[in-house]
Design a protein around this motif. Structure first.
Motif: not given
Length: 493
Positions: A146-147, A441, A426, A422, A143, A429, A437-438
């Motif tokens: 990923s960014d 964010v 995510y 982004r 997580f 994942c 995760f989204c």
């Protein structure tokens, strides 16, 4: 170009350890190279607020609830308001997080990307893939990474482990090892320093001359007494080593939950007169403990690098260590005796090391100069500086990533700050984790918008930078180490 950098981790002084020392040494060397560096960590007992260390290094000790082994409680969002305030006050451009198990690190990278800042992550540890704790840790690491803009690992084994755990592009991961301030770890045969301190009686220290067949050989162990550091292996091996070698003594420094097991073993076998337990020692006292020995024993079950074995070799000790993780990459073969992470093999390897010292086959007096040539914090800082330039666009992607026409360049290695981009990263994942995760964010982004509206940047005072005179840094100038007053401040400010 000079950058303003924030090092973020749960693990920092006054707690001793390799990660803590890495962050401190790297930060001071970057300051020497003209960068502004601050450190963000949680509050320790008796240490809350802002502290200044050597060379104007500012440390923010944020009050937060600690749950296990100095790791803060994961909250995802509650750290954001104060993190944003610090970043704006210090005009931070790059956020550099350290350690997979640091919640501060993981959350800071998420918040930094939401704020449009470049991010770097350094992994110092190895993790498995089968047990529940590793699966959860790996998913959270995926997580976070990923960014992230770039990842640094301390060994090639650590890089392979991190790439697999987080499904990373290998070109986005660099290998930059730890180092050692060789001047702080001189053997007794070197010119003594004015601030040398004695730990234990003078007669217990080894002589630089050859070891006779009946001379006492002292084995030193300095480690946190946890399962992953091989304390159970050490407990099983010590009685057998001492039974086979009557002229051998142990010095053990360190603390942890396995300390009680070690003490019980000494009582059962009546070995108190042959094994000296020092308990926890401060980092500036490590050298004075090491130079009392001839052999350094490192029975770790997993290790990404093992800075302590470099320090031991620099002190002129022959190193006996387990052949796990990144340890085989650290020192050349003539400085080490390797063993499998098993009781029988560790006992045999220690016996071979004792025999090699008694026969004068190992020239430990040369170790210090060799280690000094191999490991330099100035070199680590210079290589880390190149990573900062690469993610900031000050050097071309072709030069940074090693791309040449025809090799299949992928522009996605330059991370976009756009929310939609982004979310795409995510979302991949996992079937369920990706959606969670989204959502995290999106909430983080909305919280950022709320903070910008209700606590505008104009109301946050900009902190004045520490006045300093930038000196010329030589490539191999690695002799700068904390003065005595600074070491005392690190331990008891």
């Amino acid at each position: 170009m000079s950058y303003n950098i924030a090092m973020v981790s749960d693990f920092f002084f006054p707690q001793p350890g390799g990660i803590e020392s890495h962050i401190y040494q790297l930060s001071t060397k970057l300051i020497d190279r003209g960068y502004k560096v601050i450190i963000i960590t949680h509050a320790y007992k008796g240490r809350t607020g802002v502290r200044y260390l050597t060379n104007g290094l500012k440390v923010y000790h944020v009050p937060f609830f600690v749950i296990y082994r100095e790791s803060t409680m994961p909250t995802v969002f509650s750290f954001f308001p104060i993190f944003r305030n610090i970043v704006i006050r210090e005009q931070i451009q790059i956020v550099h997080g350290h350690a997979s198990l640091s919640c501060f690190c993981q959350e800071a990278i998420l918040h930094a990307r939401t704020m449009g800042l470049r991010t770097v992550f350094t992994d110092h540890s190895l993790f498995g893939f089968a047990d529940a704790a590793s699966i959860l840790t790996n998913k959270l690491l995926k997580f976070t990474l990923s960014d992230v803009d770039h990842v640094i690992c301390v060994s090639h084994t650590c890089k392979e482990n991190t790439v697999l755990r987080a499904s990373l592009d290998p070109l986005m991961v660099s290998v930059i090892p730890n180092a050692v301030v060789a001047e702080n770890f001189r053997p007794l045969s070197s010119t003594p320093r004015s601030n040398d301190r004695l730990v234990g009686p003078q007669e217990s220290r080894p002589s630089p001359t050859a070891i006779g067949p009946n001379d006492i050989i002292t084995i030193v162990v300095i480690s946190r007494l946890f399962y992953n550091k091989g304390t159970d292996l050490l407990i099983a091996a010590i009685p057998r080593i001492l039974a086979s070698h009557p002229n051998v003594r142990f010095i053990i420094a360190g603390s942890g939950p396995k300390a009680i097991d070690l003490e019980q073993m000494l009582e059962r076998n009546v070995l108190q007169d042959r094994v000296e337990m020092l308990g926890s020692v401060r980092h500036e006292e490590v050298r004075d403990v090491m130079v009392r020995g001839h052999i350094y024993l490192h029975p770790s079950l997993t290790e990404a690098f093992g800075t302590v074995i470099v320090e031991a070799a620099s002190c002129g000790l022959y190193v006996v260590c387990t052949q796990v993780g990144g340890i085989p990459e650290v020192l050349p073969a003539h400085m080490t005796a390797f063993a499998k992470p098993e009781e029988d093999d560790l006992v045999l390897a220690t016996g071979r090391a004792i025999a090699a010292l008694r026969s004068n086959k190992v020239k430990t007096e040369r170790f210090h100069d060799q280690v000094k040539m191999m490991y330099s914090w100035t070199d680590v800082a210079r290589r880390t500086e190149r990573v900062y330039k690469g993610i900031s666009g000050d050097i071309s992607p072709e030069e940074f990533y090693g791309y040449y026409p025809g090799q299949g360049w992928e522009g996605d290695r330059v991370r976009s700050f756009a929310l939609i981009d982004r979310l795409k990263r995510y979302y991949g994942c996992g079937v369920w984790a990706g959606k969670l995760f989204c959502l995290s964010v999106v909430i983080d982004f909305l919280l950022y918008v709320f903070l910008e509206m209700w606590f505008p940047r104009a109301n946050i005072d900009i902190a004045r930078s520490w006045p300093k005179k930038i000196r010329e840094v030589r490539q191999n100038d690695d002799n700068v180490h904390p003065r005595k007053s600074d070491r005392e401040r690190l331990a008891s400010t």
